[in-house]
Enzyme design. Structure first.
Site, short mmCIF file in Angstrom:
data_model
loop_
_atom_site.label_atom_id
_atom_site.label_comp_id
_atom_site.label_asym_id
_atom_site.label_seq_id
_atom_site.Cartn_x
_atom_site.Cartn_y
_atom_site.Cartn_z
N ARG A 36 -32.19 51.57 -17.27
CA ARG A 36 -32.42 50.78 -18.49
C ARG A 36 -33.52 50.76 -19.28
NH1 ARG A 36 -30.09 47.04 -13.41
NH2 ARG A 36 -28.01 47.14 -14.19
N THR A 93 -32.79 51.88 -11.23
CA THR A 93 -32.05 51.75 -12.58
C THR A 93 -32.51 51.07 -13.55
OG1 THR A 93 -30.73 49.89 -11.48
CG2 THR A 93 -29.68 51.83 -11.90
N GLY A 100 -30.95 48.48 -4.04
CA GLY A 100 -30.77 48.79 -2.84
C GLY A 100 -30.49 47.43 -1.83
N GLY A 101 -30.61 46.25 -2.42
CA GLY A 101 -30.64 44.86 -1.92
C GLY A 101 -29.09 44.58 -1.35
N TRP A 106 -34.97 45.44 -8.40
CA TRP A 106 -34.49 46.07 -9.34
C TRP A 106 -34.61 46.16 -10.93
CZ3 TRP A 106 -29.92 44.24 -11.91
CH2 TRP A 106 -29.67 42.82 -11.74
N ASN A 140 -32.03 39.40 -3.48
CA ASN A 140 -31.14 38.84 -2.38
C ASN A 140 -31.46 39.58 -1.06
OD1 ASN A 140 -29.35 40.91 -3.63
ND2 ASN A 140 -28.44 40.61 -1.61
N ASP A 185 -25.96 35.89 -2.40
CA ASP A 185 -26.36 37.14 -3.35
C ASP A 185 -26.65 36.85 -4.78
OD1 ASP A 185 -26.80 39.50 -4.36
OD2 ASP A 185 -24.74 40.32 -4.63
N ASP A 187 -30.29 36.36 -7.38
CA ASP A 187 -31.51 37.39 -7.50
C ASP A 187 -32.52 36.69 -8.08
OD1 ASP A 187 -30.98 40.18 -6.82
OD2 ASP A 187 -29.04 39.86 -7.38
#
Lengths: 280, 570
Positions: free
Chosen positions: B133, B178, B194-195, B244, B262, B305, B307
Site C-alpha cells: 500500500r 502490506t 497477521g491478525g 496492518w 481484531n 473480525d 478492525d
C-alpha cells in the site's frame, strides 16, 4: 463409473512415482474418493484451512483464491496442488501441515462440490501414510519452543537456522548435531568469543560519516560490502558502497551477544542444547 | 600549498560542512508536520500526519474538471492483487509500490521511470497477499514493508538498497507487511498483518538511518504487564492484534496514534475470555519510546473480525460548544468513533451503514449495547459481515466544507463459529461465513458526505458494487475516487454530483492523490482490481468473477496545458 484395471495400474504407478515405493509399501490404505463418508472427513479440514477468511470461501464459494464449487477436477492434479501449492502465488503447499490422508479427504470434498462428473483418477486410490517424523524428547521439545519463541525478542532463530528454519545471519546449526559435544555447545552459547565459526568473525566498517559498524559480513564485491549490523536484534543487513567506506577491519570478538548464559536458566540451556543435538 | 588555494579549500570545506549540516538536519519531521502547506507534494501515506487526504491545490476545479485528460500511465507489470498503493510524490519524483514488493521512482511530470527495486520475497503468509500500500520517504531514503515481513530502506536517488531487516520470519509467524510505514522524526514506524493467524501483534520503530530496532510495542501485553489479565490462559500468545494499516501523528502532543485489529481466533472467543486488550483499540504512544500513553478499546472481546486499523483522522473542531482536539476514526464494524485525542475520552459513535445488527447501539459512555454474537455450529445472519461496513480504503476530510467523506457497504453474512486450537502462524478464524444481501434490500454501497462529529449526512452517491477505493478531496471542490467497474470519478464535494469520469479498464482498490510539478496540477490514481475482498464479491454478484484484474497508474491533468483534446472531455 466402473473402475477398470487399466486405470488402477496407472494410478498405482502414479502413486508410487509420487510418494516413493518405500513409504507406500510401509503403509498402504485404500481410499475411495467417491465415498461420502471419506469426503466428509475433508469438510472440517477445508473449513479450517481452505475456506478461511478471505481464501476460497465457505464451501468453495470464492474469495482471494478461486471459486472451487461447480468445477470439474482431475483428482490427482488437485491433490498435487493442495500438497505442493502453486509457486509464486498465495496458494501454499500443505504437505508440512496436513498428512496425505487429510489432503486426499479435502480432494474428495472439493470434488464433491463440483459438477458431479469424475475424471478417471477420481476412483479408488492406494496411498501410503507419511512416516512420522522422529519424536523429540520432552527436553528437546522444550528446547525447540525456546529456540523459536516469537515472544522472545532475542530468540536463537533470529540469527540461527536449523533444519530449514530460522535466519542465516549466524552459523547454520543442523550439522552441529554430530560435530559438537554438549559441552562445546554450552560454551558456544555462554562464551561466544571462545571459538568463532569460520566466516562469522566480526567485521568492522568505518563509514565516511564517522559511524563505526560491526557485525557479520554477508557479502562483498568491488561495489559494496553487506554487513549484518549486530548492534541490534533483529540485525539489519546494511549495505555500504565503496565511496562511503573509510576502512574495514576484523576483530576476534564474536558478534553474538554474551547475554544468553544469563537470559536462559541452566535447565533451559540444557533443553536448547538437547534440541540442537536431537537431529530432528 | 599556496595561501589562495588553502583559503579556497577552507571555504569549500566549510561550505560542504554547512551543506552537509543543513542536509543532515533537513527537518524531515518539520516538513512532514507541515505537509499540507506544500500541496505540490504528497509527502506521506495519508497526505498529512492528520490523515485528511485533502489537497490545497485548486487548479483543477469543479469548473474545469471536464477538461481532465490522461497524460501518462505506468504499469508495474504484476496484476495479481491489483494495485492498492498510495503513490508518494516528493519534489517532482513519484514513488510507487506494487504487488510482489516492487518499488518504482518515476518522473512525476512525464511518467519516465528513474529506477526500480524488486524485493525478493521469501516465506510469506498466504492469507494476506503480496500487495503493498505504499512507502514512506525521508532522510534521502525510501522505506517499504514487505509481504515476507522485512522493512527495506532504499536510496531515494538511486534505488540502491541501504538496509533491510527481517522483523520476524513470515513463514513462522504467519505475518507480513502490506501497509505503508510512517516516518516520525528519525524513526520508521511500521505495523504488521497477521491478525487472522495465530500470532501476537506488535508495532515497531526502526532507526531510519541504520535500520536498528528502537522499540516494539506488543499489542497484546505479556505476563506481568497490565492488560495481560484480559486474556484467558495462554491465549495472549496467539491472540492476533495486528497493526496492518498506517497511523497518524500529532506533533504538538508528540503522540503517535495507531489502530489495532481484531483478536484471534476471530469468531470463536471462548478460549480467550476477557476484553482482549489492546485489540480493537486506538493506542496513543510516545513515538520516541513506544510507551503507551493512553488507549481506547472500541470493541471489548471482538468476535466479528472487525478492525480498528483504519485511518485516524485528527481534527480540531467544536464538540458541544467547545473546541476539542479530536480523533475521528471509521471502523470495519461500520461505526465511526469520535474521541478526544489528548486522553482517549469517548465522545460519540455514529454508523456509516443502515444494515447493522451486530449490536443494537452504543450508549453515551461508549459501551456496546445488545451484542449479537456468532454461535458455534449453526449459521446466523449478522450485518455487516467480516468484509465490513466499510473497507480499509480511506475516507477524506475537507476543511472547506467541514465534511468527512467515506464509503459504506450494505451487506451481511451467514456465519458459523467453531472451536479451533491455535497453530502458530496458521490461519485462526474459528468459523466460516457466506456473504448474503441485507434482509430487506439488495447489497450495495454508497459514498456520502458527513458531519465528522455527529454523523449527519448531506449527500449520498450510490453504487451497485462495493466502492473499494480511497477518496481524495481538493480545494477545487472535487472528490476523486474509483469504482469496481473501472470508472475513475470526480464528484462535487458540496453536492455529490458526478462531474467527470474516465474508464481505466480495471476496478479501483487503491488511493488517488494529487500533486503539481512546475505549476501544473496532476491527479494520479492506481487502477487494478484484485485483493481478498474483491475476490469474495462473486458470492453476491457472480458476474464479478470475470472482472479483469489489472495494475496501472493513470495520471491526469487539464487538457489546456499544451495538449488540446477537447473531444476527450465530455
Amino acid at each position: 463409473m466402473k473402475f477398470s484395471g487399466y486405470y488402477w495400474s496407472v494410478l498405482v504407478s502414479v502413486f508410487l512415482a509420487l510418494f516413493g515405493a518405500k513409504d507406500s509399501l510401509a503403509q498402504t490404505k485404500i481410499i475411495d474418493l467417491r465415498d461420502p463418508a471419506f469426503a466428509s472427513l475433508g469438510a472440517p479440514l477445508f473449513a479450517k484451512n481452505c475456506a478461511v477468511g478471505y481464501c476460497h470461501g465457505s464451501e468453495g464459494a470464492a474469495g482471494q483464491g478461486p471459486r472451487l464449487r461447480g468445477r470439474h477436477w482431475n483428482s490427482t492434479t488437485l491433490f498435487e496442488v493442495i500438497r505442493d501449492g502453486i509457486p509464486n502465488t498465495t496458494m501454499p503447499g500443505w504437505s508440512g501441515v496436513l498428512n496425505q490422508e487429510g489432503i486426499w479427504s479435502i480432494t474428495a470434498y472439493i470434488i464433491g462440490l463440483g459438477t458431479g462428473t469424475f475424471e478417471p483418477a477420481s476412483g479408488k486410490l492406494e496411498m501410503g501414510e507419511r512416516i512420522a517424523a522422529k519424536e523429540l524428547s520432552s527436553k528437546a521439545k522444550r528446547g525447540r519452543a525456546l529456540f523459536f519463541d516469537l515472544t522472545n525478542e532475542k530468540r536463537c532463530a533470529l540469527c540461527h537456522r536449523i533444519r530449514s528454519r530460522g535466519s542465516t545471519i549466524g552459523p547454520e546449526l543442523t550439522s552441529t548435531t554430530s560435530t559438537k559435544s554438549v559441552d562445546e555447545l554450552h560454551r558456544d552459547i555462554t562464551d561466544p568469543s571462545a571459538t568463532i565459526a569460520r566466516g562469522f568473525e566480526q567485521t568492522i566498517v568505518l563509514v565516511a560519516d564517522g559511524e563505526q559498524v560491526s557485525g557479520i559480513k554477508k557479502d562483498s564485491n568491488e561495489e559494496r560490502i553487506q554487513l549484518y549490523d549486530t548492534a541490534a536484534l533483529p540485525s539489519p543487513l546494511r549495505t555500504f558502497y565503496r565511496n562511503q567506506i573509510r576502512g574495514v577491519s576484523g576483530s576476534s570478538v564474536s558478534s553474538m551477544p554474551t547475554s544468553y548464559g544469563e537470559m536462559y536458566s541452566p535447565s533451559e540451556l540444557a533443553d536448547i542444547i538437547a534440541f540442537i543435538k536431537s537431529g530432528e | 600549498m599556496k595561501l589562495a588555494s588553502f583559503l579556497l579549500l577552507t571555504v569549500c570545506v566549510v561550505a560542504l560542512l554547512v551543506v552537509t549540516t543543513v542536509r543532515g538536519e533537513e527537518p524531515v519531521s518539520e516538513r512532514l508536520v507541515n505537509a499540507a502547506n506544500e500541496p505540490e507534494n504528497w509527502l506521506t501515506y495519508n497526505g498529512s500526519y492528520e490523515s485528511w487526504r485533502y489537497s490545497k491545490l485548486d487548479q483543477i476545479s469543479r469548473h474545469n474538471v471536464k477538461k481532465l485528460i490522461p497524460v501518462w500511465s505506468f504499469q508495474p507489470g504484476i496484476v495479481d492483487g491489483g494495485l492498492q498503493a498510495t503513490p508518494i510524490v516528493v519534489d517532482g519524483v513519484m514513488y510507487l509500490t506494487s504487488s510482489l514488493n516492487r518499488v518504482f521512482a518515476i518522473d512525476a511530470a512525464t511518467g519516465k521511470k528513474i529506477w526500480q527495486y524488486y524485493h525478493e520475497i521469501g516465506e510469506f503468509p498466504s492469507l494476506y497477499g503480496t500487495w503493498n500500500r505504499g512507502v514512506a520517504v525521508g532522510h534521502g531514503l525510501v522505506f517499504m514493508g514487505t509481504a515476507d515481513n522485512y522493512l527495506v530502506a532504499l536510496d531515494a536517488g538511486s534505488g540502491r538498497e541501504v538496509w533491510k531487516v527481517e522483523i520476524e520470519n513470515g513463514g513462522q509467524c504467519g505475518c507480513g507487511i502490506t501497509g505503508a510505514p510512517l516516518l516520525v522524526k528519525d524513526k520508521v514506524i511500521i505495523g504488521v498483518n497477521g491478525g487472522d493467524s495465530a500470532h501476537r501483534g506488535y508495532l515497531n520503530a526502526f532507526d531510519a538511518k541504520t535500520g536498528r530496532h528502537v522499540w516494539r510495542f506488543w499489542t497484546i501485553p505479556g505476563p506481568g504487564e497490565p492488560g495481560n489479565e484480559s486474556w484467558k490462559g495462554d491465549s495472549w500468545k496467539y491472540g492476533g492484534g495486528s497493526t496492518w494499516l498506517t497511523g497518524s501523528y500529532d506533533s504538538d502532543l508528540n503522540l503517535l496514534y495507531w489502530g489495532v485489529g481484531n483478536p484471534a481466533a476471530d469468531f470463536y472467543g471462548e478460549d480467550r475470555e476477557g476484553d482482549n486488550l489492546y485489540t480493537e483499540s486506538i493506542i496513543a504512544l510516545d513515538p520516541d519510546t513506544g510507551k503507551l500513553i493512553w488507549y481506547y478499546q472500541q470493541i471489548p472481546h471482538d468476535v466479528w473480525d472487525f478492525d480498528s486499523g483504519y485511518e485516524i483522522v485528527l481534527l480540531d473542531l467544536p464538540y458541544e460548544g467547545k473546541k476539542r482536539k479530536l480523533i475521528v476514526t471509521p471502523h470495519k464494524s461500520g461505526y465511526v468513533w469520535v474521541l478526544d485525542r489528548t486522553n482517549g475520552e469517548f465522545l460519540n459513535a455514529w454508523s456509516l451503514v443502515e444494515n447493522t445488527n451486530w449490536i443494537e447501539g452504543i450508549d453515551r459512555k461508549g459501551r456496546l449495547i445488545g451484542r449479537n454474537e456468532p454461535v458455534v455450529g449453526e449459521y446466523k445472519l449478522l450485518c455487516p459481515g467480516i468484509t465490513g461496513g466499510r473497507q480499509w480504503n480511506h475516507g477524506a476530510y475537507s476543511p472547506k466544507t467541514g465534511w468527512f467523506y467515506s464509503t459504506a457497504l450494505e451487506w451481511c453474512q451467514q456465519i458459523k463459529a467453531f472451536p479451533e486450537k491455535a497453530r502458530e502462524g496458521m490461519s485462526f478464524f474459528g468459523g466460516e461465513f457466506k456473504l448474503v444481501p441485507p434482509p430487506k434490500e439488495e447489497a450495495h454501497s454508497h459514498l456520502s458526505a458527513y458531519d465528522p462529529v455527529t454523523g449527519e449526512h448531506f449527500w449520498r452517491y450510490k453504487s451497485k458494487y462495493p466502492l473499494l477505493a480511497s477518496q481524495l478531496v481538493t480545494a477545487g471542490d472535487l472528490l476523486f475516487t474509483g469504482d469496481a467497474e473501472g470508472e475513475f470519478l470526480a464528484l462535487d464535494t458540496e453536492t455529490g454530483q458526478r462531474l467527470w469520469s474516465f474508464q481505466t479498464g480495471s476496478g479501483h482498490r487503491g488511493s488517488p492523490i494529487t500533486y503539481s510539478v512546475n505549476g501544473k496540477q496532476y491527479v494520479a490514481t492506481p487502477s487494478g482490481w484484485g485483493s481478498a475482498v474483491a475476490g469474495l464479491l462473486p458470492q453476491l454478484w457472480p458476474e464479478t468473477e470475470y472482472f479483469q484484474s489489472g495494475a496501472t497508474l493513470f495520471v491526469f491533468s487539464l487538457a489546456n496545458f499544451g495538449v488540446s483534446n477537447e473531444v476527450r472531455s465530455e
